[in-house]
Write a protein that holds these residues in place. Structure first.
Motif, short mmCIF file in Angstrom:
data_model
loop_
_atom_site.label_atom_id
_atom_site.label_comp_id
_atom_site.label_asym_id
_atom_site.label_seq_id
_atom_site.Cartn_x
_atom_site.Cartn_y
_atom_site.Cartn_z
N HIS A 158 40.73 -23.05 -10.38
CA HIS A 158 41.19 -24.31 -9.80
C HIS A 158 40.05 -25.08 -9.13
CE1 HIS A 158 45.23 -22.04 -9.46
NE2 HIS A 158 45.19 -22.73 -10.59
N GLU A 159 38.81 -24.70 -9.41
CA GLU A 159 37.67 -25.39 -8.79
C GLU A 159 37.62 -26.85 -9.23
OE1 GLU A 159 33.80 -23.70 -8.89
OE2 GLU A 159 34.50 -21.66 -8.48
N SER A 160 37.13 -27.70 -8.35
CA SER A 160 37.01 -29.12 -8.62
C SER A 160 35.83 -29.67 -7.81
CB SER A 160 38.29 -29.85 -8.21
OG SER A 160 38.44 -29.81 -6.79
N PRO A 161 35.36 -30.88 -8.13
CA PRO A 161 34.29 -31.47 -7.33
C PRO A 161 34.67 -31.63 -5.86
CG PRO A 161 34.49 -32.63 -9.43
CD PRO A 161 35.65 -31.68 -9.34
N ILE A 162 35.94 -31.93 -5.60
CA ILE A 162 36.39 -32.06 -4.20
C ILE A 162 36.27 -30.73 -3.49
CG2 ILE A 162 38.39 -32.51 -2.72
CD1 ILE A 162 39.34 -34.53 -4.78
N LEU A 163 36.70 -29.66 -4.15
CA LEU A 163 36.59 -28.32 -3.57
C LEU A 163 35.14 -27.97 -3.29
CD1 LEU A 163 37.71 -25.54 -2.78
CD2 LEU A 163 37.71 -24.93 -5.19
N GLN A 164 34.26 -28.29 -4.22
CA GLN A 164 32.84 -27.99 -4.03
C GLN A 164 32.26 -28.78 -2.85
OE1 GLN A 164 30.96 -25.68 -5.36
NE2 GLN A 164 32.70 -24.92 -6.55
N ALA A 165 32.69 -30.03 -2.70
CA ALA A 165 32.22 -30.85 -1.59
C ALA A 165 32.67 -30.25 -0.26
CB ALA A 165 32.74 -32.28 -1.72
N PHE A 166 33.90 -29.76 -0.21
CA PHE A 166 34.41 -29.14 1.01
C PHE A 166 33.66 -27.84 1.31
CE2 PHE A 166 37.25 -26.51 3.54
CZ PHE A 166 37.72 -27.40 4.49
N LEU A 167 33.40 -27.06 0.28
CA LEU A 167 32.65 -25.82 0.46
C LEU A 167 31.26 -26.07 1.02
CD1 LEU A 167 33.52 -23.66 -2.70
CD2 LEU A 167 33.75 -22.95 -0.32
N GLU A 168 30.59 -27.08 0.49
CA GLU A 168 29.25 -27.39 0.97
C GLU A 168 29.26 -27.77 2.44
OE1 GLU A 168 26.25 -27.04 -0.48
OE2 GLU A 168 27.43 -25.99 -1.98
N LEU A 169 30.27 -28.53 2.84
CA LEU A 169 30.37 -28.91 4.25
C LEU A 169 30.63 -27.69 5.12
CD1 LEU A 169 30.55 -30.93 6.55
CD2 LEU A 169 32.94 -31.34 5.92
N ARG A 213 28.81 -23.54 8.99
CA ARG A 213 28.61 -22.12 9.29
C ARG A 213 27.14 -21.85 9.62
NH1 ARG A 213 29.65 -18.80 4.20
NH2 ARG A 213 27.66 -19.73 3.69
N LYS A 214 26.25 -22.43 8.83
CA LYS A 214 24.82 -22.24 9.06
C LYS A 214 24.39 -22.83 10.40
CE LYS A 214 20.32 -23.01 6.85
NZ LYS A 214 19.62 -23.61 5.67
N ALA A 215 24.90 -24.01 10.71
CA ALA A 215 24.56 -24.66 11.98
C ALA A 215 25.05 -23.84 13.16
CB ALA A 215 25.15 -26.06 12.04
N SER A 217 35.54 -15.39 -2.82
CA SER A 217 35.50 -15.61 -1.38
C SER A 217 34.07 -15.53 -0.87
CB SER A 217 36.37 -14.59 -0.64
OG SER A 217 35.89 -13.28 -0.82
N GLU A 218 33.85 -16.16 0.29
CA GLU A 218 32.56 -16.14 0.96
C GLU A 218 32.77 -15.79 2.42
OE1 GLU A 218 30.27 -19.67 0.71
OE2 GLU A 218 30.22 -19.69 -1.50
N TYR A 219 31.88 -14.97 2.94
CA TYR A 219 31.91 -14.64 4.36
C TYR A 219 31.73 -15.90 5.19
CZ TYR A 219 30.02 -13.18 8.87
OH TYR A 219 29.77 -13.03 10.20
N PHE A 220 32.52 -16.02 6.26
CA PHE A 220 32.37 -17.17 7.15
C PHE A 220 31.94 -16.74 8.56
CE2 PHE A 220 33.61 -20.79 9.76
CZ PHE A 220 33.07 -21.83 9.03
#
Length: 302
Positions: free
Chosen positions: A278-289, A294-296, A159-162
């Motif tokens: 269950h990680e996948s490229p799609i999941l990583q793309a969603f995480l990056e967005l 969150r940063k913005a 998990s990551e803090y949001f």
């Protein structure tokens, strides 16, 4: 028959000759002639009329070209789809969420992701945080906006803090404390509490118990509910008071007031969680967005 045969056949048909096709494909003319000959032998028909200086398709060749183009287009599409999948641009993604924990950021993230990746089928699954954690472990959902993961799940979930939400007291409008601008949790020591059931929202349940303990009392639990809307309904029915995160404001009716708590530790985190297995490229793309959003938001709040 291989795709190479079809590509050579297509090149000769579209360029009207073996020499032109050879130059286009950067192979020898004899290699193309040999491959076309093998193809004609396998099919048992003549594909080209070679009697004129310009090579032309026979009737069988015209018919075969239509099917060959279809096969080549399907092959190219399959290759393109694999490349998209590797970049996280095609496939499926199921996102868990709970009402009261989404704010304005959640629909914005989902909308932007769908716009960026139109070939990804996004499904949304509403479920309480505790249910999300089990769904992540089983693979029923891919990622969730949820409460902090319990220690017992820390080995299987990441998990990551949001964001952090302040906590509020929820009271009936006719409650003696309803007109206060802020409250301390100790002022509710004599009240009955309506809580989220721990099985479904362990972090929210534990936060209220901890706040009360820090104020020197144990809450009298009048009732519990599986979701925030249930807690609100029970407070409105006179079953007690509640302590809920800021996001639950969207559930408040006209019969209730939402008063911020002034206690130093009266806050709770929202996290993004997923199962590493269950990680996948799609999941990583969603995480990056989600991280960029969150940063913005953090920069905008400065």
């Amino acid at each position: 028959m291989e795709l190479r045969h079809l590509r050579y056949f297509k090149a000769v048909a579209e360029n009207g000759g073996f020499a032109r096709a050879a130059r286009l494909l950067n192979v020898s003319q004899s290699a193309i002639s040999e491959q076309i000959g093998d193809l004609e032998f396998e099919l048992g028909v003549t594909l080209f009329d070679r009697t004129n200086r310009r090579v032309r398709l026979t009737e069988h060749g015209e018919q075969f070209l239509e099917d060959a183009l279809s096969v080549l287009a399907s092959a190219e599409k399959a290759v393109a789809n694999i490349k998209k999948a590797l970049r996280g641009e095609i496939g499926t993604l199921t996102v868990g969420f709970f009402v009261g924990g989404t704010g304005t950021f959640f629909p914005a993230i989902i909308k932007e992701f769908r716009n960026r990746f139109p070939d990804v089928q996004v499904s949304l699954a509403e479920m309480a945080p505790g249910m999300q954690h089990r769904a992540l472990q089983s693979g029923a959902i891919d990622i969730g906006f949820t409460r902090p993961v319990q220690p017992s799940d820390a080995t299987t979930l990441r998990s990551e803090y949001f964001l952090t939400e302040p906590m509020y007291a929820v009271l009936l409008k006719n409650h003696p404390l309803a007109k206060k601008r802020t409250l301390l949790i100790r002022e509710l020591a004599d009240e009955r509490f309506v809580l989220n059931e721990r099985k479904y929202s362990p972090a929210a349940f534990d936060k209220v118990i901890t706040l009360c303990g820090e104020a020197g009392f144990s809450p009298r639990i009048g009732a519990t509910a599986t979701v925030g809307s249930g807690v609100i309904a029970l407070v409105e029915a006179g079953e007690g008071v509640a302590v809920l995160p800021q996001g639950s404001k969207v559930l408040i009716s006209d019969e209730l007031v939402f008063i911020p708590l002034g206690d130093r530790t009266a806050y709770i985190d929202l996290v993004i969680a997923w199962a590493p297995e269950h990680e996948s490229p799609i999941l990583q793309a969603f995480l990056e967005l989600a991280r960029k959003r969150r940063k913005a938001s953090a920069i905008a709040s400065l």
